[in-house]
Design a protein around this motif. Structure first.
Motif, PDB file in Angstrom:
ATOM      1  N   SER A   1      -5.867   9.110   7.557  1.00  0.00           N
ATOM      2  CA  SER A   1      -4.462   9.139   6.591  1.00  0.00           C
ATOM      3  C   SER A   1      -4.722   8.179   5.557  1.00  0.00           C
ATOM      4  O   SER A   1      -5.381   7.459   5.760  1.00  0.00           O
ATOM      5  CB  SER A   1      -3.347   9.007   6.805  1.00  0.00           C
ATOM      6  OG  SER A   1      -3.197   7.590   7.879  1.00  0.00           O
TER       7      SER A   1
ATOM      8  N   ASP B   1      -2.765   5.900   2.612  1.00  0.00           N
ATOM      9  CA  ASP B   1      -1.395   5.285   2.578  1.00  0.00           C
ATOM     10  C   ASP B   1      -1.618   4.732   1.241  1.00  0.00           C
ATOM     11  O   ASP B   1      -2.147   4.160   0.024  1.00  0.00           O
ATOM     12  CB  ASP B   1      -2.114   3.829   2.669  1.00  0.00           C
ATOM     13  CG  ASP B   1      -0.268   3.012   3.117  1.00  0.00           C
ATOM     14  OD1 ASP B   1       0.012   3.466   1.224  1.00  0.00           O
ATOM     15  OD2 ASP B   1       0.403   2.575   3.514  1.00  0.00           O
ATOM     16  N   GLU B   2      -1.582   5.888   0.426  1.00  0.00           N
ATOM     17  CA  GLU B   2      -1.610   5.704  -1.539  1.00  0.00           C
ATOM     18  C   GLU B   2      -1.000   4.089  -2.100  1.00  0.00           C
ATOM     19  O   GLU B   2      -1.253   4.463  -2.853  1.00  0.00           O
ATOM     20  CB  GLU B   2      -0.272   6.572  -2.451  1.00  0.00           C
ATOM     21  CG  GLU B   2       0.099   7.192  -3.549  1.00  0.00           C
ATOM     22  CD  GLU B   2       0.401   8.625  -3.770  1.00  0.00           C
ATOM     23  OE1 GLU B   2       1.371   7.907  -5.426  1.00  0.00           O
ATOM     24  OE2 GLU B   2       0.917   9.415  -2.724  1.00  0.00           O
ATOM     25  N   ALA B   3       0.477   3.791  -1.417  1.00  0.00           N
ATOM     26  CA  ALA B   3       0.882   3.012  -1.812  1.00  0.00           C
ATOM     27  C   ALA B   3       0.326   1.653  -1.106  1.00  0.00           C
ATOM     28  O   ALA B   3      -0.614   0.869  -2.742  1.00  0.00           O
ATOM     29  CB  ALA B   3       2.295   2.019  -1.164  1.00  0.00           C
ATOM     30  N   SER B   4      -1.155   1.853  -0.870  1.00  0.00           N
ATOM     31  CA  SER B   4      -1.606   0.638  -0.602  1.00  0.00           C
ATOM     32  C   SER B   4      -2.891   0.955  -1.155  1.00  0.00           C
ATOM     33  O   SER B   4      -3.819   0.017  -1.291  1.00  0.00           O
ATOM     34  CB  SER B   4      -1.758  -0.174   1.320  1.00  0.00           C
ATOM     35  OG  SER B   4      -2.044   0.676   1.271  1.00  0.00           O
TER      36      SER B   4
ATOM     37  N   HIS C   1      -6.082   4.840   6.427  1.00  0.00           N
ATOM     38  CA  HIS C   1      -6.460   4.355   7.900  1.00  0.00           C
ATOM     39  C   HIS C   1      -6.501   5.862   9.235  1.00  0.00           C
ATOM     40  O   HIS C   1      -6.207   6.484   8.206  1.00  0.00           O
ATOM     41  CB  HIS C   1      -4.414   4.150   8.007  1.00  0.00           C
ATOM     42  CG  HIS C   1      -4.024   3.197   7.723  1.00  0.00           C
ATOM     43  ND1 HIS C   1      -4.055   2.070   7.768  1.00  0.00           N
ATOM     44  CD2 HIS C   1      -3.078   3.454   6.156  1.00  0.00           C
ATOM     45  CE1 HIS C   1      -3.346   1.642   6.089  1.00  0.00           C
ATOM     46  NE2 HIS C   1      -2.673   2.605   5.643  1.00  0.00           N
TER      47      HIS C   1
END
Length: 125
Positions: free
Chosen positions: A82, A84-87, A91
């Motif tokens: 997956s 994580d668009e924010a970070s 993952h």
């Protein structure tokens, strides 16, 4: 001889300037399919030994045909990926390991006559 139907071995063929042919195959199968793959390889090698007895040796040493056989037993564990668009990081989470697979590479080389007979009896290359 009725041509043998090969279900697991799919050969690529190449030929050198001297007319020596080489059939290369790789198969990766589940434990349930391994006996059938072994049977295909055994049938081809038994055929070669039956019709060209005492001729299995490197061609540069005077042989008519030769083979190379390698195998491995490998297990794989699936990964759930997956982002994580924010970070901006990827993952991973590991899943449950699957059943081991048998992977075999099989190379069969021979003279022009040997290769022609192999093509006729096994419908390869």
């Amino acid at each position: 001889m009725q041509p043998m139907n090969l279900n697991y071995l799919d050969f690529d063929y190449s030929e050198d300037a001297d007319g020596t042919g080489t059939f290369d195959a790789m198969a990766s199968v589940s434990p349930a399919q391994a006996p059938a793959l072994h049977a295909e390889i055994s049938a081809m090698l038994a055929w070669a030994h039956r019709y060209w007895p005492d001729a299995c040796a490197p061609l540069e040493d005077g042989g008519v045909w030769h083979y190379d056989l390698h195998g491995s037993l490998e297990s794989s564990t699936p990964l759930k990926l997956s982002f994580d668009e924010a970070s901006g990081a990827l993952h991973t989470t590991t899943g449950i390991p699957g059943s081991p697979r048998t992977t075999i590479t099989f190379t069969l080389s021979g003279s022009a006559d040997f290769c022609a007979a192999l093509r006729g009896d096994f419908e390869v290359g």
